[in-house]
Design an enzyme around this catalytic site. Structure first.
Site, PDB file in Angstrom:
ATOM      1  N   GLU A 138      58.343  38.582  -6.891  1.00 32.14           N
ATOM      2  CA  GLU A 138      58.488  38.263  -6.208  1.00 32.14           C
ATOM      3  C   GLU A 138      57.764  36.585  -6.570  1.00 32.14           C
ATOM      4  O   GLU A 138      57.228  36.596  -7.850  1.00 32.14           O
ATOM      5  CB  GLU A 138      57.602  38.574  -5.003  1.00 32.14           C
ATOM      6  CG  GLU A 138      57.930  39.316  -4.124  1.00 32.14           C
ATOM      7  CD  GLU A 138      57.616  39.907  -3.192  1.00 32.14           C
ATOM      8  OE1 GLU A 138      57.952  40.410  -2.154  1.00 32.14           O
ATOM      9  OE2 GLU A 138      56.647  40.017  -3.234  1.00 32.14           O
ATOM     10  N   ASN A 139      57.856  35.385  -5.717  1.00 32.56           N
ATOM     11  CA  ASN A 139      56.764  34.270  -6.835  1.00 32.56           C
ATOM     12  C   ASN A 139      57.820  33.167  -5.668  1.00 32.56           C
ATOM     13  O   ASN A 139      58.836  32.693  -5.050  1.00 32.56           O
ATOM     14  CB  ASN A 139      57.057  32.985  -8.198  1.00 32.56           C
ATOM     15  CG  ASN A 139      56.734  32.997  -8.274  1.00 32.56           C
ATOM     16  OD1 ASN A 139      56.160  31.586  -8.739  1.00 32.56           O
ATOM     17  ND2 ASN A 139      55.025  33.008  -7.885  1.00 32.56           N
TER      18      ASN A 139
END
Length: 554
Positions: free
Chosen positions: A415-416
Site C-alpha cells: 500500500e502506498n
C-alpha cells in the site's frame, strides 16, 4: 488503507532501549535529500494496484453473504462520517470485467485484493455452511485476472470479520478465533491455491488492534484501553503463524506459493538528531508500530522495548503481570520465521520526541505506553486525510530500517498512495502525481541501497469506502461517481502518469520524465468533460416532470 492518528499529536514515551539488529541502521545518517534519481527498477519488478473487499465490492447482503463487523458497525448511526456505509460502494461485485479492463489499461503486473470471509463462510464457522456463490465470484475474478496476465495477490483478512464470530466469541479477543481463521484460510488454499501464488494473511493488523479494540474508531468499535489492542495483536500473530504452517505442511508442495503478511509502518524521525532521547523515542515509535508484529514473526518475540515499557508501566499501575501478553518458548519457535515475504504499507512520516506519561491505573493506553509525542512539519503537503502528509524521504529510511532489522527479507510494497478531500470533482490530480513520483523514486533509491523490494502496489485502483471517513476521502487512480447508481469510473491524470512509470520500469531520463506530467494533465481534461456531461444528463433526467398515463373513464 491506513487510519489516521488517534489524536492530532499522538502520545509517545521513552524507556530503556534494547535494540536487536538496529546497530546496522544509522539514525544519524539524516539523508532528507530531495534530489531526484533517474534510473530504472530491476528486470521483473512487479507493478500493481490494490483494493479490499468491504471497501469496493458492495453487495453486502447478496448471494448468501453473511454479515461482517463492518456491515453492523457502519449501520450504527454516528460511527461513520455522514453515516456512509459500504453497502454498495463501487459495486465491484458486479463489475469484475470492467475493473480488470482498467487494470489492463494501466498495464498492471499484479492486482492485490482481499477475500471477504463472510462472503464464503457466512458465519465464519466452516462447519456451519460454505457459500458456493461467494467462491464462484472469487473464481471469476481470479480467472479473469489470469486471462489478462495479471497476477493475483490475495489478502485473507482485510478487516471484515464475520459478525457471528464477534458476537459468539468476542472476535480477535478470543484465542479460539485462531482455528476458525485457519479453517477459512485452508478453504481458500483449497479452492484458489492452484492459481493464487501470493497470499497475505493480514492487512495492517496494527489498525485492527488499535482502532478496533482500543480507540473504537473502527469495527467492532470496542474501547478496551491498555489491554484490548495487545490481546488482539497476540491472537492475530498466532493466527498468522498457524496459517503459514498449514500452508507450509499441506499446500506448499503442490501449489508452490508464498505466504506473507502486510504490515503498515509510518516512519518516525527524531526531532533532534543529536538528542539521544529523541533518537530512542523515534526507534520506539517504529517498534510499537511495525516491530510489534514484524519482530515476533522474524525473531520470535515482541520488541524488547515494548516488553520493557509496558511491563514497567503495568507494575507502576499495581498490576501483577504485564498488560502485554507473553509467548511461551514453544510459541516463540513456532512463530519465528513464518514469513515468505513481507508486505509493507506506508503513507507518511512523523517527527518524534520524548514525552513522559505517568502511569496510572485508569489512564493506561497503547499511546501513553510509548512515552513519546508525534509532530508534523507545517510545511509538509497534506492534500487529503488529516493524518497523511507527503514526506517521501521517510519511505527510503523505513525500507532501510526493515533491511537492517529483519535480515533484508523479500519485500513487496502493498500500500502506498495519497487521498484528496475535496468538495468538488477534480480529475487533474497533480498532487497525487507528485506523491507517486517522489515516493516511488525514494523506493528506487532504497533498492540502490540494497533493499530487496520486488514489487509496488499503488493504493488504490479505485476511489472507495474509507472506513470511518466514509466517502469523504478518495485514494483512487480512478474516480468513482458514487452519486450514480452504476458507479461509473473515470481516469484521473495519475492513471496516465503511473502507466508511464510502469511502461518505463522507472524514470529513464530527465527529458522524458518531465513530459509525463504535461501529457497526463492533458488527458484528464477530456475525462472532466465526460464526467460533467454525465452529471448534466443525470440532473436533467431527475428534473424531468413525471408523466402519468391518462385512463378514460368508463
Amino acid at each position: 488503507m491506513l487510519p489516521r492518528c488517534a489524536a492530532p499529536v499522538c502520545h509517545v514515551l521513552l524507556l530503556v532501549l534494547c535494540l536487536s539488529a538496529a546497530e546496522d541502521f544509522d539514525w544519524t545518517k539524516n539523508d532528507r535529500s530531495s534530489s531526484f534519481y533517474y534510473g530504472t527498477f530491476p528486470t521483473g519488478f512487479s507493478w500493481g494496484a490494490g483494493s479490499s473487499a468491504y471497501q469496493t465490492e458492495g453487495a453486502w447482503d447478496k448471494d448468501g453473504k453473511g454479515l461482517s463487523i463492518w456491515d453492523v458497525f457502519s449501520h450504527k448511526k454516528g460511527r461513520v462520517l455522514r453515516n456512509d456505509t459500504g453497502d454498495s460502494s463501487c459495486e465491484g461485485y458486479y463489475k469484475v470485467k470492467d475493473d480488470v479492463s482498467l487494470m489492463n489499461e494501466l498495464k498492471l503486473n499484479h492486482y492485490r485484493f482481499s477475500i471477504s470471509w463472510p462472503r464464503i463462510i457466512p458465519t465464519g464457522i466452516k462447519s456451519d455452511h460454505i457459500n458456493e456463490k461467494g467462491i464462484q465470484y472469487y473464481n471469476e475474478l481470479i480467472d479473469h485476472l489470469l486471462e489478462n496476465k495479471i497476477t493475483p495477490i490475495v489478502t485473507l483478512y482485510h478487516w471484515d470479520l464475520p459478525q457471528v464470530l464477534q458476537e459468539k466469541y468476542g472476535g480477535w479477543q478470543n484465542v479460539s478465533i485462531v482455528n476458525h481463521f485457519n479453517d477459512f484460510a485452508s478453504l481458500c488454499f483449497e479452492k484458489f491455491g492452484n492459481r493464487v501464488k501470493y497470499w497475505i494473511t493480514f492487512n495492517n493488523p496494527w489498525s485492527v488492534a488499535v482502532e478496533g479494540y482500543e480507540t473504537g474508531e473502527h469495527a467492532p468499535g470496542l474501547k478496551m484501553r491498555g489491554t484490548g489492542a495487545y490481546r488482539t495483536a497476540h491472537n492475530i500473530i498466532k493466527a498468522h503463524a498457524k496459517v503459514w504452517h498449514t500452508y507450509d505442511t499441506q499446500w506448499r508442495g503442490r501449489q508452490k506459493g508464498l505466504v506473507g503478511i502486510s504490515l503498515s509502518g509510518e516512519w518516525g524521525e527524531p526531532v533532534d538528531i543529536n538528542n539521544q532521547k529523541d533518537i530512542e523515542a523515534a526507534e520506539r515509535y517504529v517498534q510499537f508500530y511495525l516491530g510489534w508484529f514484524a519482530t515476533p514473526i522474524f525473531h520470535g518475540d515482541y520488541p524488547q522495548v515494548m516488553k520493557d515499557y509496558i511491563g514497567r508501566k503495568s507494575t507502576q499501575q499495581g498490576l501483577g503481570s504485564s498488560r502485554l501478553p507473553s509467548f511461551s518458548s514453544q510459541e516463540k519457535s513456532y512463530i519465528k520465521g513464518t514469513c515468505d515475504f513481507l508486505g509493507i504499507g506506508h503513507f507518511t512520516t512523523r517527527y518524534i520526541t520524548q514525552k513522559n506519561y505517568p502511569a496510572s491505573r485508569g489512564g493506561a493506553s497503547f499511546f501513553t505506553d510509548r512515552d513519546l509525542a508525534e509532530l508534523v512539519d507545517p510545511r509538509w503537503p497534506d492534500p487529503g486525510s488529516e493524518w497523511l502528509y507527503s514526506v517521501p524521504w521517510g519511505f527510503r529510511r523505513l525500507l532501510n530500517f526493515v533491511k537492517a532489522q529483519y535480515g533484508n527479507p523479500m519485500l513487496y510494497v502493498t500500500e502506498n498512495g495519497v487521498s484528496e478531500k475535496m468538495q468538488c470533482t477534480e480529475l487533474c490530480d497533480d498532487w497525487r502525481i507528485k506523491y507517486y513520483r517522489d515516493y516511488i523514486n525514494e523506493m528506487l533509491k532504497a533498492i540502490k541501497d540494497g533493499v530487496n523490494v520486488r514489487g509496488y502496489t499503488a493504493w488504490s485502483l479505485l476511489d472507495k469506502f474509507e472506513w470511518d471517513e466514509g466517502y469523504s476521502e478518495r485514494f483512487g487512480l480512478y474516480y468513482v461517481d458514487f452519486r450514480s447508481k452504476n458507479k461509473p469510473r473515470y481516469p484521473k491524470a495519475s492513471v496516465q502518469y503511473y502507466k508511464r512509470i510502469i511502461s518505463s520500469n522507472g524514470f529513464p531520463n530527465q527529458r522524458e520524465v518531465e513530459t509525463w506530467k504535461r501529457r497526463a494533465t492533458e488527458t484528464c481534461s477530456s475525462s472532466n468533460q465526460l464526467l460533467a456531461a454525465a452529471r448534466r444528463k443525470a440532473k436533467e433526467n431527475a428534473e424531468m416532470p413525471k408523466v402519468w398515463p391518462v385512463h378514460d373513464e368508463v
